[in-house]
Design a protein around this motif. Structure first.
Motif, PDB file in Angstrom:
ATOM      1  N   LEU A 252       0.852  -1.181   0.000  1.00 46.67           N
ATOM      2  CA  LEU A 252       0.000   0.000   0.000  1.00 46.67           C
ATOM      3  C   LEU A 252       0.888   1.231   0.000  1.00 46.67           C
ATOM      4  CD1 LEU A 252      -2.712   1.517   0.183  1.00 46.67           C
ATOM      5  CD2 LEU A 252      -2.555   1.264   2.669  1.00 46.67           C
ATOM      6  N   GLU A 253       0.716   2.043  -1.039  1.00 42.40           N
ATOM      7  CA  GLU A 253       1.401   3.325  -1.115  1.00 42.40           C
ATOM      8  C   GLU A 253       0.363   4.417  -0.941  1.00 42.40           C
ATOM      9  OE1 GLU A 253       3.223   3.595  -4.956  1.00 42.40           O
ATOM     10  OE2 GLU A 253       4.314   1.708  -4.706  1.00 42.40           O
ATOM     11  N   VAL A 254       0.793   5.517  -0.330  1.00 39.74           N
ATOM     12  CA  VAL A 254      -0.037   6.709  -0.211  1.00 39.74           C
ATOM     13  C   VAL A 254       0.814   7.864  -0.732  1.00 39.74           C
ATOM     14  CG1 VAL A 254      -1.351   8.209   1.338  1.00 39.74           C
ATOM     15  CG2 VAL A 254      -1.164   5.760   1.836  1.00 39.74           C
ATOM     16  N   HIS A 255       0.290   8.588  -1.720  1.00 41.32           N
ATOM     17  CA  HIS A 255       1.015   9.691  -2.342  1.00 41.32           C
ATOM     18  C   HIS A 255       0.256  10.987  -2.105  1.00 41.32           C
ATOM     19  CE1 HIS A 255       3.614   7.104  -4.976  1.00 41.32           C
ATOM     20  NE2 HIS A 255       2.668   6.238  -4.657  1.00 41.32           N
ATOM     21  N   GLY A 256       0.987  12.063  -1.798  1.00 48.91           N
ATOM     22  CA  GLY A 256       0.349  13.352  -1.623  1.00 48.91           C
ATOM     23  C   GLY A 256       1.318  14.367  -1.049  1.00 48.91           C
ATOM     24  N   PRO A 257       0.887  15.620  -0.956  1.00 50.22           N
ATOM     25  CA  PRO A 257       1.733  16.644  -0.363  1.00 50.22           C
ATOM     26  C   PRO A 257       1.879  16.421   1.148  1.00 50.22           C
ATOM     27  CG  PRO A 257      -0.396  17.566  -0.955  1.00 50.22           C
ATOM     28  CD  PRO A 257      -0.384  16.155  -1.447  1.00 50.22           C
TER      29      PRO A 257
END
Length: 121
Positions: A88-93
């Motif tokens: 599980l990857e989470v991408h964001g600022p």
């Protein structure tokens, strides 16, 4: 013209248990229908490579991610009886990622922080 990017994407990969691929795929339309009217969802759908399933999903911000997970919680519980989260990857600022670290820690995600020079149209 561009605006600061607050978008967050979840990048889950599921390893479907042997003999359960058709059952897992049958959950896809249920996930999609449950997600379709989420106001902060930008895109959503499943793709497959053999017995590996990927959900391609993006949200306006961290609040959209959390609302989605609450919305599909019962379907996700069904999915996790016949598949494991392989990654599980989470991408964001950074500011949005910081809002997700504690609520998502039980899923053992890898967090990717978006560079500050990113933009969206």
């Amino acid at each position: 013209m561009s605006t600061p990017d607050t978008c967050c994407s979840l990048v889950p990969y599921f390893k479907v248990h042997a003999g359960k691929l058709a059952e897992f795929k049958a959950l896809g339309p249920r996930f999609v229908e449950a997600t379709r009217n989420e106001p902060k969802c930008l895109y959503y759908g499943f793709s497959y490579d053999g017995d590996t399933a990927h959900c391609r999903e993006g949200y306006d911000d961290a609040a959209g991610v959390l609302a989605h997970l609450e919305n599909v919680g019962s379907i996700l519980a069904e999915a996790l009886k016949i598949a494991d989260v392989a990654r599980l990857e989470v991408h964001g600022p950074a500011a949005e990622i910081d809002k997700l670290r504690e609520p998502l820690k039980g899923l053992n995600p890898q967090f990717f922080v978006l560079e500050t020079h990113a933009f969206r149209r």
